[in-house]
Design a protein around this motif. Sequence first.
Motif, mmCIF file in Angstrom:
data_model
loop_
_atom_site.group_PDB
_atom_site.id
_atom_site.type_symbol
_atom_site.label_atom_id
_atom_site.label_comp_id
_atom_site.label_asym_id
_atom_site.label_seq_id
_atom_site.Cartn_x
_atom_site.Cartn_y
_atom_site.Cartn_z
ATOM 1 N N THR A 39 2.136 16.716 5.719
ATOM 2 C CA THR A 39 3.451 16.151 6.015
ATOM 3 C C THR A 39 3.259 15.057 7.056
ATOM 4 O O THR A 39 2.246 15.030 7.774
ATOM 5 N N TYR A 40 4.218 14.172 7.133
ATOM 6 C CA TYR A 40 4.187 13.122 8.152
ATOM 7 C C TYR A 40 4.030 13.743 9.544
ATOM 8 O O TYR A 40 3.252 13.262 10.367
ATOM 9 N N LEU A 62 4.671 6.209 2.322
ATOM 10 C CA LEU A 62 3.890 7.434 2.416
ATOM 11 C C LEU A 62 4.620 8.488 1.596
ATOM 12 O O LEU A 62 5.816 8.724 1.806
ATOM 13 N N ILE A 63 3.916 9.088 0.644
ATOM 14 C CA ILE A 63 4.480 10.182 -0.125
ATOM 15 C C ILE A 63 3.781 11.429 0.395
ATOM 16 O O ILE A 63 2.589 11.618 0.173
ATOM 17 N N VAL A 96 0.835 -1.199 0.000
ATOM 18 C CA VAL A 96 0.000 0.000 0.000
ATOM 19 C C VAL A 96 0.875 1.256 0.000
ATOM 20 O O VAL A 96 1.769 1.390 0.831
ATOM 21 N N ILE A 97 0.586 2.149 -0.941
ATOM 22 C CA ILE A 97 1.219 3.467 -0.996
ATOM 23 C C ILE A 97 0.122 4.503 -0.785
ATOM 24 O O ILE A 97 -0.963 4.387 -1.367
ATOM 25 N N VAL A 98 0.410 5.492 0.046
ATOM 26 C CA VAL A 98 -0.554 6.568 0.278
ATOM 27 C C VAL A 98 0.111 7.904 -0.038
ATOM 28 O O VAL A 98 1.167 8.219 0.507
ATOM 29 N N ILE A 105 8.472 8.058 2.118
ATOM 30 C CA ILE A 105 8.841 7.570 3.440
ATOM 31 C C ILE A 105 8.573 6.074 3.547
ATOM 32 O O ILE A 105 7.473 5.604 3.235
ATOM 33 N N ASP A 106 9.567 5.332 3.986
ATOM 34 C CA ASP A 106 9.437 3.910 4.261
ATOM 35 C C ASP A 106 8.740 3.788 5.617
ATOM 36 O O ASP A 106 9.356 4.002 6.664
ATOM 37 N N MET A 107 7.463 3.474 5.600
ATOM 38 C CA MET A 107 6.683 3.481 6.842
ATOM 39 C C MET A 107 7.038 2.330 7.776
ATOM 40 O O MET A 107 6.961 2.481 8.991
#
Length: 182
Positions: free
Chosen positions: A117-118, A141-142, A110-112, A166-168
């Motif tokens: 921002t994070y 997460l982009i 899953v990519i979101v 971001i590598d979640m």
Amino acid sequence: MTLMTSTPAVTGSSAGIIRIAGIEPESIVDGPGIRYVVFAQGCRHRCPGCHNPHTHSFDGGRLVEIDAIIQEIKSNPLLDGITLSGGEPFEQAAAFSKLVRRVREMNLDVIVYTGYTYEQLMDGIHARPDWSSLLDGADLLIDGPFQQDKKSLLLKFRGSSNQRIIDMKKTRILNKIVPAEI
């Protein structure tokens, strides 16, 4: 795909529906591999130069049952995962979290994409626990709003250089932001 004809009081309620702007059943530009992309309808960011301005209105798009999306995903054995784009998926985080849980059961990644921002998401999870659920289901997460002055066509899976991939999984383990290596 089942189109809902009446609008529920709260989009993404327990009925299992999502307001979407559209779907791309096979994409190679919205993350690594072959991806099923769901474009959320509704976005507060309204970034100047946005690639998808038709997704900004919260009244636009159409209502779709999560079960119908899952059936389409199951019908394509070539998919590597799904990508949630927008609009802003975190505006319907409860419904998208339900979709993500079902997709994870199929062993898809899953990519979101988000205009938040994070750090903004983490600051907001106390008021919006559904944000935490959606973050927990994401592999990548982009984050960050699109910024016209930082636009580059050379960036992988992003529109502007302020946005991070971001590598979640690693971020959750190390409790600090870890850029993805893709």
